[in-house]
Structures are given as structure tokens and as C-alpha cells.
Design an enzyme around this catalytic site. Structure first.
Site, mmCIF file in Angstrom:
data_model
loop_
_atom_site.group_PDB
_atom_site.id
_atom_site.type_symbol
_atom_site.label_atom_id
_atom_site.label_comp_id
_atom_site.label_asym_id
_atom_site.label_seq_id
_atom_site.Cartn_x
_atom_site.Cartn_y
_atom_site.Cartn_z
ATOM 1 N N ASP A 8 0.804 -1.230 0.000
ATOM 2 C CA ASP A 8 0.000 0.000 0.000
ATOM 3 C C ASP A 8 0.838 1.282 0.000
ATOM 4 O O ASP A 8 1.483 1.620 0.986
ATOM 5 C CB ASP A 8 -0.912 0.033 1.212
ATOM 6 N N GLU A 39 -4.309 2.554 -3.474
ATOM 7 C CA GLU A 39 -5.565 3.152 -2.994
ATOM 8 C C GLU A 39 -5.361 4.209 -1.905
ATOM 9 O O GLU A 39 -6.291 4.936 -1.584
ATOM 10 C CB GLU A 39 -6.512 2.059 -2.484
ATOM 11 N N ASN A 40 -4.144 4.302 -1.355
ATOM 12 C CA ASN A 40 -3.842 5.324 -0.342
ATOM 13 C C ASN A 40 -2.849 6.368 -0.843
ATOM 14 O O ASN A 40 -2.281 7.123 -0.057
ATOM 15 C CB ASN A 40 -3.253 4.676 0.920
ATOM 16 N N ASN A 67 -10.709 -0.534 -0.401
ATOM 17 C CA ASN A 67 -11.888 0.163 0.109
ATOM 18 C C ASN A 67 -11.820 1.674 -0.044
ATOM 19 O O ASN A 67 -12.834 2.352 0.087
ATOM 20 C CB ASN A 67 -12.125 -0.204 1.584
ATOM 21 N N HIS A 68 -10.627 2.229 -0.353
ATOM 22 C CA HIS A 68 -10.518 3.668 -0.588
ATOM 23 C C HIS A 68 -10.397 4.017 -2.073
ATOM 24 O O HIS A 68 -10.078 5.161 -2.420
ATOM 25 C CB HIS A 68 -9.305 4.241 0.155
ATOM 26 N N HIS A 152 -7.365 -7.421 -0.701
ATOM 27 C CA HIS A 152 -7.376 -6.285 0.206
ATOM 28 C C HIS A 152 -8.370 -6.592 1.326
ATOM 29 O O HIS A 152 -9.583 -6.431 1.164
ATOM 30 C CB HIS A 152 -7.793 -5.032 -0.573
ATOM 31 N N HIS A 177 -3.884 -3.963 2.954
ATOM 32 C CA HIS A 177 -4.866 -3.211 3.738
ATOM 33 C C HIS A 177 -4.414 -2.905 5.163
ATOM 34 O O HIS A 177 -4.661 -1.814 5.657
ATOM 35 C CB HIS A 177 -6.235 -3.892 3.795
ATOM 36 N N HIS A 179 -1.377 -2.578 6.393
ATOM 37 C CA HIS A 179 -0.195 -1.704 6.394
ATOM 38 C C HIS A 179 0.929 -2.203 7.293
ATOM 39 O O HIS A 179 1.881 -1.471 7.551
ATOM 40 C CB HIS A 179 -0.555 -0.264 6.796
#
Length: 263
Positions: A8, A39-40, A67-68, A152, A177, A179
Site C-alpha cells: 500500500d 488506494e492510499n 476500500n478507498h 485487500h 490493507h 499496512h
């Protein structure tokens, strides 16, 4: 085929780390294809079209999500228009974008990439990642034996169970997810490489990417506290997976954990 997966990418520190190191990391390890969870990438939540272009420029071939993925409004076009960016495949019908892709190397070899999101401890109501993931893998295997899965998910048990569910069909199932890089990388009996979580490419001195003060306040007071991304101590977390070109089975998996000294 040698696959590099970057955990991530979180905010500015993650992007700076890749800008500084990814090219040499690819060259030093004779990497054929680089996949990264992005996604982050935008301040810890979501990704923009500009950042998508930057990650591709740094050397990332396929960007996965979670999810982001849709955290930033008006970024629809990057999901609709480009096959190199994915959102979870098991999102309900009607969502933009797609959750699988086939990436072809210059030498003609190809790799299928599947992006899935878990259901345990998530607020979203999603389709079954086990059924949809296995079906997607089987479909991609009609074109290539090498299939990479970014799962994820929050729960370690869900990630491990999915890897066993597709053992022998997927080349690799890697968790994202949480991290936090886990030390359980191994190859399952059927030839699928697995790690519960690849970790985070971002600020090491943080609470999974955020400045600790706001996170601590939330836990202490149990009320809203603003989370701010940390901008210090960049690190790179990832894995390198070697796959047999003919069978698609994983031959090895090894972790990457690098701390970078950047201004």
C-alpha cells in the site's frame, strides 16, 4: 517471470520512496512486471489521475485498489479508461472500472491480475471474494498460467483461507490493507505463493500512515479526532515472486523492507 509487488503506497512519503528507489529496485532484481496497491496514494485515501500517471512513470505497470478506491470524487475516468488500474472485482454490479486485467510484457508473456476485497470487518456489502475470485482466476488462466491476486482484506484468516481456496490456480495471493508487513511468506502445496500482508510503502514512524496523536486521541476519548498523514521516515514494503512461465506455479517469494533517507 519475476514479479515485484509494492505494498500500500501511502501519501507523500510512499510516493517519494518510489520516485527515488523503484527504478533501481526493478533493475537490481531483474523484475519483469511491477504491481502496486495505490488506494492510499493521495494523502492516505484514494488516488487521482495525476498520481496514477506518476506511479506509472516511476515504473508501476498495474495499480490495484481497495476500500478507498473511490474516496476522491470525480476520479471516474482513471477507472473507466485505463486497463492498468483496478478496483476490487467483487464490488456490486454497476460500479465503474473493473477488477481484473491482463498485462502483456514486451516479450509476449502475460500475467493476469485480480483485485479482491474482503468482507470481514468491512462496512461495505460485497459479493463473495471466494466465488468471484476463483471464477476470475479460471477465466484468466484460459489466456495465461500466471495469475496474481491482491486480496485487500482486514482479517488474516480470510486472507489465508482465500489463498488455500485458489491454491494451484493462482500464482500468488498477497494480502494488503493492514499496512503492517507479516513474516509468513511461503508457498502452499499447490504452488501458490502467499503472504498475509505485504505492508505499507509510506511513513514508518506513524500509526499505519497517520500521525500518532490523532489516532491516540480517538482511542482515548472514543470520539471523532482528525487523522493527519505522517510525512516522515519513508520506507518500502514489498515482495518479489518468481513464477514458472509454463505452469504458473510460484518458485519463490521473498519480502522487501527498505528504509530510505530522503530530504
Amino acid at each position: 517471470m519475476r514479479i515485484l509487488f509494492i505494498g500500500d503506497i501511502f501519501g507523500n512519503p510512499g510516493r517519494r520512496a518510489l520516485a527515488e528507489r523503484l527504478s533501481s529496485l526493478i533493475d537490481d532484481n531483474s523484475v519483469d512486471v511491477c504491481i502496486a496497491n495505490g488506494e492510499n496514494a493521495a494523502g492516505g485515501r484514494g488516488i487521482t489521475a495525476n498520481l496514477f500517471k506518476k506511479l506509472r512513470k516511476y515504473g508501476v505497470h498495474v495499480i490495484t485498489g481497495g476500500n478507498h478506491s473511490f474516496a476522491i470524487p470525480d476520479n471516474d475516468k482513471i477507472f473507466m479508461d485505463h486497463p492498468a488500474i483496478l478496483r476490487p472485482h467483487n464490488y456490486p454490479p454497476g460500479n465503474i472500472g473493473k477488477g481484473t486485467t491482463l498485462f502483456t510484457l514486451e516479450d509476449g508473456r502475460s500475467i493476469g491480475v485480480v483485485n479482491l476485497q474482503g468482507r470481514t470487518f468491512f462496512h461495505e456489502t460485497l459479493d463473495c471474494p471466494f466465488r468471484m475470485g476463483k471464477a476470475a482466476i479460471k477465466e484468466l488462466r484460459e489466456t495465461t498460467p500466471i495469475i496474481f491476486v491482491d486480496f485487500h482484506a482486514e482479517a488474516s484468516s480470510e486472507k489465508i483461507a482465500l489463498a488455500w481456496h485458489v491454491d494451484g490456480l493462482a500464482t500468488a495471493v498477497v494480502g494488503t490493507h493492514t499496512h503492517v508487513q507479516t513474516a509468513d511468506e511461503h508457498i502452499l502445496p499447490g504452488g501458490t505463493a502467499f503472504i498475509t500482508d505485504v505492508g505499507m510503502t509510506g511513513p514508518e514512524n506513524s500509526c499505519i500512515g497517520m500521525k500518532p496523536e490523532g489516532v491516540i486521541k480517538r482511542f482515548l476519548l472514543q470520539t471523532y479526532a482528525r487523522f493527519e498523514p505522517s510525512n516522515s521516515s519513508p520506507m518500502i514494503n514489498g515482495v518479489i515472486i518468481d513464477a514458472d512461465d509454463d505452469t504458473g506455479k510460484a518458485l519463490s517469494i521473498s519480502r522487501i523492507f527498505e528504509r530510505l533517507s530522503l530530504p
